[in-house]
Design an enzyme around this catalytic site. Structure first.
Site, PDB file in Angstrom:
ATOM      1  N   LYS A  80      68.221  -5.367 -20.907  1.00 23.83           N
ATOM      2  CA  LYS A  80      69.435  -6.200 -21.157  1.00 23.83           C
ATOM      3  C   LYS A  80      70.099  -5.880 -22.326  1.00 23.83           C
ATOM      4  O   LYS A  80      69.650  -5.219 -23.284  1.00 23.83           O
ATOM      5  CB  LYS A  80      68.969  -7.880 -21.317  1.00 23.83           C
ATOM      6  CG  LYS A  80      70.030  -8.664 -21.374  1.00 23.83           C
ATOM      7  CD  LYS A  80      69.399 -10.166 -21.308  1.00 23.83           C
ATOM      8  CE  LYS A  80      70.384 -11.096 -21.437  1.00 23.83           C
ATOM      9  NZ  LYS A  80      69.754 -12.569 -21.623  1.00 23.83           N
ATOM     10  N   SER A 155      71.258 -15.998 -18.300  1.00 27.49           N
ATOM     11  CA  SER A 155      72.098 -14.812 -18.601  1.00 27.49           C
ATOM     12  C   SER A 155      71.735 -13.511 -18.401  1.00 27.49           C
ATOM     13  O   SER A 155      72.473 -12.410 -18.230  1.00 27.49           O
ATOM     14  CB  SER A 155      72.215 -15.052 -20.086  1.00 27.49           C
ATOM     15  OG  SER A 155      71.206 -14.847 -20.946  1.00 27.49           O
ATOM     16  N   SER A 179      67.081 -18.124 -19.468  1.00 22.99           N
ATOM     17  CA  SER A 179      67.753 -17.066 -18.865  1.00 22.99           C
ATOM     18  C   SER A 179      66.866 -15.578 -18.325  1.00 22.99           C
ATOM     19  O   SER A 179      67.487 -14.670 -17.886  1.00 22.99           O
ATOM     20  CB  SER A 179      68.518 -16.281 -20.254  1.00 22.99           C
ATOM     21  OG  SER A 179      69.680 -17.059 -20.425  1.00 22.99           O
TER      22      SER A 179
HETATM   23  N1  GLN Z   1      71.653 -21.270 -19.827  1.00 18.66           N
HETATM   24  C1  GLN Z   1      71.343 -21.176 -20.986  1.00 18.66           C
HETATM   25  C2  GLN Z   1      72.651 -21.314 -21.952  1.00 18.66           C
HETATM   26  O1  GLN Z   1      73.777 -20.968 -21.497  1.00 18.66           O
HETATM   27  C3  GLN Z   1      70.446 -20.523 -21.276  1.00 18.66           C
HETATM   28  C4  GLN Z   1      70.760 -19.150 -21.823  1.00 18.66           C
HETATM   29  C5  GLN Z   1      69.703 -18.140 -22.302  1.00 18.66           C
HETATM   30  O2  GLN Z   1      68.579 -18.412 -22.036  1.00 18.66           O
HETATM   31  N2  GLN Z   1      69.773 -17.075 -22.882  1.00 18.66           N
HETATM   32  O3  GLN Z   1      72.348 -21.407 -23.182  1.00 18.66           O
END
Ligand code: GLN
Length: 502
Positions: A80, A155, A179
């Site tokens: 990532k 994400s 994410s």
């Molecule tokens: N969807 C969550 C957020 O927007 C989780 C994001 C993540 O785990 N990096 O914060």
């Protein structure tokens, strides 16, 4: 080289060691797959073709010389784009870091390479990992390989879509509130978030430092165990990393957990959950039961989901998570000022404060700005006690619920997402709807627990449904073994998405 693309990381590692396929061939097959399919999917922000080919050739030379090449010898892995590498760029899919070249490599990536993995490139993500659809990427939205009009989740959407479409057998993601698990569920692959501190965060660009955790995205649980064992462990560079020996997760992943007590949180099997997902999870629970597991009902009162008269959902966990993560993000992102780090405006004139404001206004996207502002607000004098301190208290209660639940069971069986993959653009104008995607994932980040999502069924519309298994702190082994058990006893066929490189 279709064969190599269809192999899991473990199969590929074994085939390379046996001389059935070379590391060079495997890497070239992935590079070619990316070339053919990434125009449609946008999984990669950067591909290290030359470096990866050289790395793979070196593995082949070492194999020819009779040397051992490690637990991931020759396996191509994607990373990532929020993990620093001393080569290429680390952009977090943000204009702010579009040209950022990190001076060092993240520990998790160093460990992959030390185990013989070939780093293919950096995967697309929501900017600074803030989002649930990868639509907040400043590069391009990643598309779901099962249906390119839908999101892959986020994400870590690039990592999940790359593995699902067979551009590569495995990838690393990061999980602050879901994410890794949510995109894995929406793309029909396995995603695993280990216990907070199990994997070093050194070199992971910080979002919510008390929540962030790196973990693998793979096509099966065996591979999740393999990669987890490689990247886990104490790191003197990360004082929050846990100083305990790392079990060889892959070695005993095939051993069923017996007896196995599976807890089903009452509060998560309600009308708030999509009917098809609820039915698939109940079938999965029955499958476990037929194979000797005991099902128990447990309660997570502070993670419950309330449905208002107009159908709107709310949960203490989601509110608590967004207060904590935004507060931490507002502080972590203060370093991007065009001086210490990040984009600096070209516009001349003004003083240093104007320069700083312009740089941040130009560098950050809408969602990141929203979070920095809300996070700053909850930490400011007069509001700190009402929001941030209160959230910390709720966090404690959420964690305590899990502790009590684990007195009665070994793992929790839960939904990973409230619905299957949604259409691109359908939630971008409604931040709250996007935040509610984490309704089943973020409470365990608040509690620091390990969670894994694995594909269990396809919906009537042909989209993957994921199941989430949650374990107690440092219960990685139990979670992986229980998940592997399901993989072997269930008849969930090996479905393939419509955009696939193999
Ligand atoms: N969807 C969550 C957020 O927007 C989780 C994001 C993540 O785990 N990096 O914060």
């Amino acid at each position: 080289m279709t064969d190599a693309l269809d192999m899991t990381a473990t199969q590929l590692r074994d085939a390379i060691a046996a001389g059935d396929v070379s590391a060079g061939e495997a890497t070239r097959a992935c590079l070619d797959a990316i070339e053919r399919t990434d125009g449609q999917l946008a999984c990669f922000n950067e591909v290290y073709a030359d470096r990866a080919t050289q790395q793979a050739d070196r593995i082949d030379q070492r194999l020819a010389a009779g040397e051992s090449v490690g637990a991931l010898g020759g396996v191509p892995v994607a990373v990532k784009d929020n993990m620093c590498t001393a080569y290429g760029r680390t952009t977090c899919a943000s204009r702010m870091l579009a040209e950022f070249r990190a001076p060092y490599t993240a520990t998790a990536v160093t460990k992959l390479e030390a185990a013989g993995a070939v780093i293919l490139g950096k995967t697309n993500m929501d900017e600074f990992a803030m989002g649930s659809s990868t639509e907040h990427s400043a590069v391009a939205p990643t598309r779901n390989p099962w249906d390119t009009s839908r999101v892959p989740g986020g994400s870590s959407g690039g990592s999940a879509a790359a593995v699902a479409s067979r551009q590569c057998p495995a990838a690393l993601g990061s999980d602050t509130g879901g994410s890794i698990r949510q995109p894995a569920a929406l793309c029909g692959v396995v995603g695993f978030k280990p216990t907070y501190g199990r994997v070093s965060r050194y070199g992971l660009v910080a979002f919510g430092s008390s929540l962030d955790q790196i973990g693998p995205v793979t096509r099966d649980v065996r591979d999740a165990a393999l990669l987890s064992a490689v990247i886990a462990g104490h790191d003197p560079h990360d004082s929050t990393s846990i100083d305990r020996p790392v079990p060889d997760y892959a070695a005993d992943v095939h051993t069923p957990v017996e007896p196995l007590r599976i807890g089903m949180p009452r509060e998560w099997f309600t009308d708030a959950l999509d009917g098809e997902i609820a039915a698939a999870l109940r079938r999965a629970a029955k499958t476990y039961e037929r194979h000797g597991a005991e099902l128990v009902h447990v309660s997570l009162p502070h993670s419950r989901i309330d449905v208002a008269d107009d159908g709107a959902l709310s949960s203490y966990a989601v509110s608590c998570y967004y207060i904590v993560c935004m507060a931490e993000a507002s502080s972590n992102l203060a370093r991007y000022d065009g001086v210490q780090y990040g984009h600096r405006t070209d516009q001349a004139g003004g003083d240093i404060v104007e320069m700083l404001c312009r740089s941040r206004a130009e560098g950050f996207g809408e969602e990141v700005k929203r979070r920095v502002m809300l996070g700053t607000y909850t930490l400011s004098a007069g509001y700190y006690d009402a929001y941030y301190n209160k959230a910390l208290k709720v966090r404690r209660l959420i964690a305590r619920d899990f502790q009590q639940a684990f007195e009665r069971c070994d793992v929790l069986l839960c939904p990973a997402t409230p619905s299957v993959a949604f259409e691109l653009g359908s939630k971008t104008d409604d931040p709250m709807a996007m935040y509610l995607q984490d309704i089943y994932t973020n409470s365990l980040n608040l509690a620091g627990l390990p969670g894994l999502s694995l594909p269990i069924a396809l919906s009537d519309s042909g989209l993957p449904i994921g199941m989430q298994l949650i374990g107690p702190a440092l219960g990685e082994q139990t979670v992986l073994r229980a998940a592997r058990m399901y993989e072997t006893i269930s008849d969930a066929a090996d479905h393939k998405p419509s955009v696939t490189a193999s």
